[in-house]
Design an enzyme around this catalytic site. Structure first.
Site, mmCIF file in Angstrom:
data_model
loop_
_atom_site.group_PDB
_atom_site.id
_atom_site.type_symbol
_atom_site.label_atom_id
_atom_site.label_comp_id
_atom_site.label_asym_id
_atom_site.label_seq_id
_atom_site.Cartn_x
_atom_site.Cartn_y
_atom_site.Cartn_z
ATOM 1 N N SER A 53 -29.767 30.881 -80.572
ATOM 2 C CA SER A 53 -30.879 31.305 -79.725
ATOM 3 C C SER A 53 -31.066 32.818 -79.622
ATOM 4 O O SER A 53 -32.149 33.268 -79.256
ATOM 5 C CB SER A 53 -30.741 30.698 -78.330
ATOM 6 O OG SER A 53 -29.481 30.975 -77.793
ATOM 7 N N HIS A 94 -33.714 24.694 -80.521
ATOM 8 C CA HIS A 94 -34.784 25.561 -81.054
ATOM 9 C C HIS A 94 -35.273 25.097 -82.425
ATOM 10 O O HIS A 94 -36.124 25.743 -83.024
ATOM 11 C CB HIS A 94 -34.296 27.008 -81.164
ATOM 12 C CG HIS A 94 -34.139 27.671 -79.842
ATOM 13 N ND1 HIS A 94 -35.198 28.191 -79.135
ATOM 14 C CD2 HIS A 94 -33.039 27.878 -79.078
ATOM 15 C CE1 HIS A 94 -34.755 28.702 -78.005
ATOM 16 N NE2 HIS A 94 -33.447 28.528 -77.929
ATOM 17 N N LYS A 114 -38.798 23.315 -75.117
ATOM 18 C CA LYS A 114 -39.232 24.363 -76.055
ATOM 19 C C LYS A 114 -40.447 23.840 -76.824
ATOM 20 O O LYS A 114 -41.530 23.814 -76.268
ATOM 21 C CB LYS A 114 -38.056 24.788 -76.920
ATOM 22 C CG LYS A 114 -36.905 25.257 -75.987
ATOM 23 C CD LYS A 114 -35.835 26.025 -76.636
ATOM 24 C CE LYS A 114 -34.619 26.194 -75.728
ATOM 25 N NZ LYS A 114 -34.885 26.897 -74.462
HETATM 26 C C1 LIG Z 1 -29.486 26.571 -77.915
HETATM 27 C C2 LIG Z 1 -29.912 26.118 -76.550
HETATM 28 N N1 LIG Z 1 -29.368 25.004 -76.047
HETATM 29 C C3 LIG Z 1 -29.721 24.550 -74.828
HETATM 30 C C4 LIG Z 1 -30.628 25.222 -74.052
HETATM 31 C C5 LIG Z 1 -30.981 24.687 -72.697
HETATM 32 O O1 LIG Z 1 -32.221 24.053 -72.746
HETATM 33 P P1 LIG Z 1 -33.069 23.713 -71.437
HETATM 34 O O2 LIG Z 1 -34.058 24.804 -71.268
HETATM 35 O O3 LIG Z 1 -33.707 22.412 -71.754
HETATM 36 O O4 LIG Z 1 -32.099 23.620 -70.316
HETATM 37 C C6 LIG Z 1 -31.227 26.391 -74.527
HETATM 38 C C7 LIG Z 1 -32.214 27.098 -73.688
HETATM 39 O O5 LIG Z 1 -32.284 28.257 -73.572
HETATM 40 C C8 LIG Z 1 -30.854 26.863 -75.805
HETATM 41 O O6 LIG Z 1 -31.359 27.993 -76.284
#
Ligand SMILES: Cc1ncc(COP(=O)(O)O)c(C=O)c1O
Length: 427
Positions: free
Chosen positions: A215, A243, A274
C-alpha cells in the site's frame, strides 16, 4: 534517566508525528500534550494534510475544504482508492438506494445472529467465485478481516512470516494471536526461504502472509515464488489483495490472476472499501476454513454486519467490473501515461506496478513544504512519512483513477515538474 534529559525529551520541539509517541513520564497524557504542541506547530506552518472534508462525491474532481480555514474549492483528486470511480457510479448508487428501501440503512445485528440478509449471502457467493474459491466471509472492514483471520488461526506456538512492508492490520493480527512473528526483507525470496528453513517444524503451523499490492509502494508480491517456497516448507499462504481487486490481472481479479495461481492461495483477503467503493472486508478460501472463521474470528463474531445498502452497492460494482472491461483499460492507460511522464522527468517512483504511485521526495520537511504548495495549486495527494516508510523515503502517494482526464493529468505533471525542480527533487 537524568532529570534534565527527561525534561528535554518531554518538552523537546517535535517536528514529526512519529516523535510524539515515545514520550516518557508517569502521566499517560504526556504524549497527548506533546502531540497537541506538534499540532499547533503544524497549523502555524500550514502543513495540514489530513481530514480535508469533502462537500462533493469523492471522484476525480472534488469540492474540498482546508481543515482549519474552511474555504471549499474544486481540486483534482489523486488520493482516492475508488480506482474505477465505482463509489459514484449511478447504478451502484441506485442499487444501494433500493436496498435501503427494502432492508433499512443498517443490518441491525451481528452477522451470526440476525444481521445477515440475502444480499450478504449473494455477495459471499459472488466473491468466492471471484477468487475461484469455495466460500467467502464478509467482515466489517479489511482491517477487521486481517486481524480476525490471523488471530483465529494462529496460536502462541505457531509462526507468522511477514513481508516487512505488510499492512498494519496484518501485524496487529499477528500480535493479537501471540504467535512468533518473523519478517523477511521486502519481496526477497532468498530471505523468505531462509526464514522458513529456520522456523518451520512438525510441532507448529506456519503462515506466510503477504500483501498483493503493497500500500505504500504500489509494487507487487512475487506471489508464484512465495507459493512455491511456502509449499516446500509446508507453510500455508495468506494474501492481502486489498489494492489489487479490480486493478491487477487481465480482468482485475488480482495478484493471483496475474501470476496464474488462482484458487491456490489458502486465504485471500480483500476489501470493499477501495475499488468496490464501499466498506467491508472479505476473506475467501475453502468452505471449511471460512466456516471456521465465522465462529472463531472475533472481529466477525462480535461486530455488527455490513449494512445491506453497502452490500447491494458492492454487488452492483462487481457486475460492472465483470461486464465493462473498458474501465480497467482506462485506468491502466492513465497509470502508464503518468508513470512514463514522471519517470522521464526524473522522479523516483520505486517499483510501482499498480494504481498506487509513490513519488519519493526524501526528507519529511521537504515533502511537507512541497505538498503545501501542491495543495495550493489545486492538486490533492496523500502525505506518507515515517513510520509508514523509512525516514529518508518520505513521499507523495498518488492514486490513479480510470476517470482522470488527460488535461487534468497534464496539469498535475506540469505542477509536479515545477515543484520537483523548486525543491531539488529533480533537476
Ligand atoms: C493492504 C491493505 N490491507 C487492508 C487494509 C484495510 O482495509 P479497510 O479499509 O477495508 O479496513 C488496507 C487499507 O488501507 C490496506 O491498504
Amino acid at each position: 534517566m537524568d532529570e534534565t534529559v527527561e525534561l528535554t525529551r518531554k518538552t523537546a520541539h517535535r517536528t514529526s508525528w512519529a516523535d510524539c509517541y515515545d514520550v516518557p513520564g508517569p502521566d499517560l497524557f504526556d504524549k497527548v500534550h506533546a502531540f497537541a504542541q506538534y499540532v499547533d506547530w503544524v497549523h502555524e506552518k500550514d502543513h495540514c494534510f489530513f481530514r480535508w472534508p469533502l462537500s462533493s462525491p469523492n471522484s476525480t474532481r472534488v469540492v474540498i475544504s482546508h481543515p482549519t480555514r474552511g474555504e471549499p474549492r474544486e481540486m483534482i483528486m489523486l488520493g482516492s482508492n475508488s480506482y474505477l470511480g465505482l463509489t459514484n457510479d449511478p447504478r451502484v448508487i441506485k442499487a444501494s438506494i433500493e436496498a435501503t428501501k427494502t432492508y433499512g440503512y443498517g443490518a441491525g445485528s451481528v452477522p451470526l445472529y440476525s444481521g445477515t440478509c440475502e444480499l450478504h449471502i449473494q455477495l459471499e457467493k459472488r466473491l468466492a467465485e471471484w477468487y475461484r474459491c469455495e466460500d467467502a466471509i464478509i467482515f466489517p472492514t479489511g482491517y477487521a478481516a486481517n486481524v480476525g483471520t490471523i488471530s483465529a488461526l494462529l496460536r502462541k506456538e505457531d509462526v507468522a512470516v511477514n513481508d516487512l512492508f505488510n499492512h498494519a492490520s496484518i501485524y496487529d493480527g499477528c500480535k493479537l494471536s501471540g504467535a512468533a512473528m518473523h519478517t523477511f526483507a521486502h519481496r526477497s525470496m532468498r530471505r523468505l526461504e531462509s526464514v522458513l528453513r529456520n522456523v518451520t517444524g512438525p510441532e507448529h503451523g506456519t503462515l506466510v502472509i503477504t500483501d498483493g499490492v503493497f500500500s505504500m509502494e504500489g509494487d507487487l508480491a512475487p506471489l508464484d515464488d512465495i507459493l512455491t517456497i511456502a509449499r516446500r516448507h509446508n507453510a500455508r499462504v495468506m494474501l492481502d489483495d486489498s489494492h489489487a481487486l479490480g486493478v491487477i490481472g487481465p480482468t482485475g481479479r488480482g495478484t493471483a490472476e496475474l501470476y496464474g495461481v488462482e484458487g491456490q492461495i489458502d486465504l485471500t483477503v480483500g476489501t470493499l472499501s477501495k475499488c468496490l467503493g464501499g466498506i467491508g472486508g472479505v476473506v475467501a478460501g475453502t468452505h471449511d476454513a471460512i466456516e471456521y472463521l465465522r465462529f472463531y474470528a472475533r472481529s466477525f463474531f462480535f461486530s455488527g454486519a455490513v449494512p445491506p445498502p453497502v452490500i447491494a452497492g458492492a454487488l452492483a460494482a462487481l457486475d460492472i467490473l465483470e461486464t465493462e472491461p473498458h474501465h480497467l483499460a482506462s485506468l491502466w492507460k492513465n497509470i502508464r501515461y503518468v508513470t512514463g511522464k514522471l519517470r522521464e522527468l526524473g522522479f523516483d517512483l520505486g517499483h510501482t506496478a499498480s494504481a498506487i504511485i509513490p513519488i519519493i521526495i526524501g526528507e519529511e520537511m521537504k515533502l511537507k513544504e512541497l505538498l503545501r504548495e501542491l495543495l495550493a495549486a489545486g492538486v490533492f495527494m496523500n502525505f506518507v512519512a515515517f513510520p509508514a516508510v523509512p525516514r529518508r523515503r518520505a513521499r507523495l502517494r498518488m492514486s490513479m483513477m480510470s476517470g482522470h482526464t488527460q488535461a487534468d493529468l497534464d496539469y498535475v505533471i506540469e505542477t509536479l515538474s515545477r515543484l520537483g525542480k523548486k525543491y531539488g527533487v529533480i533537476s
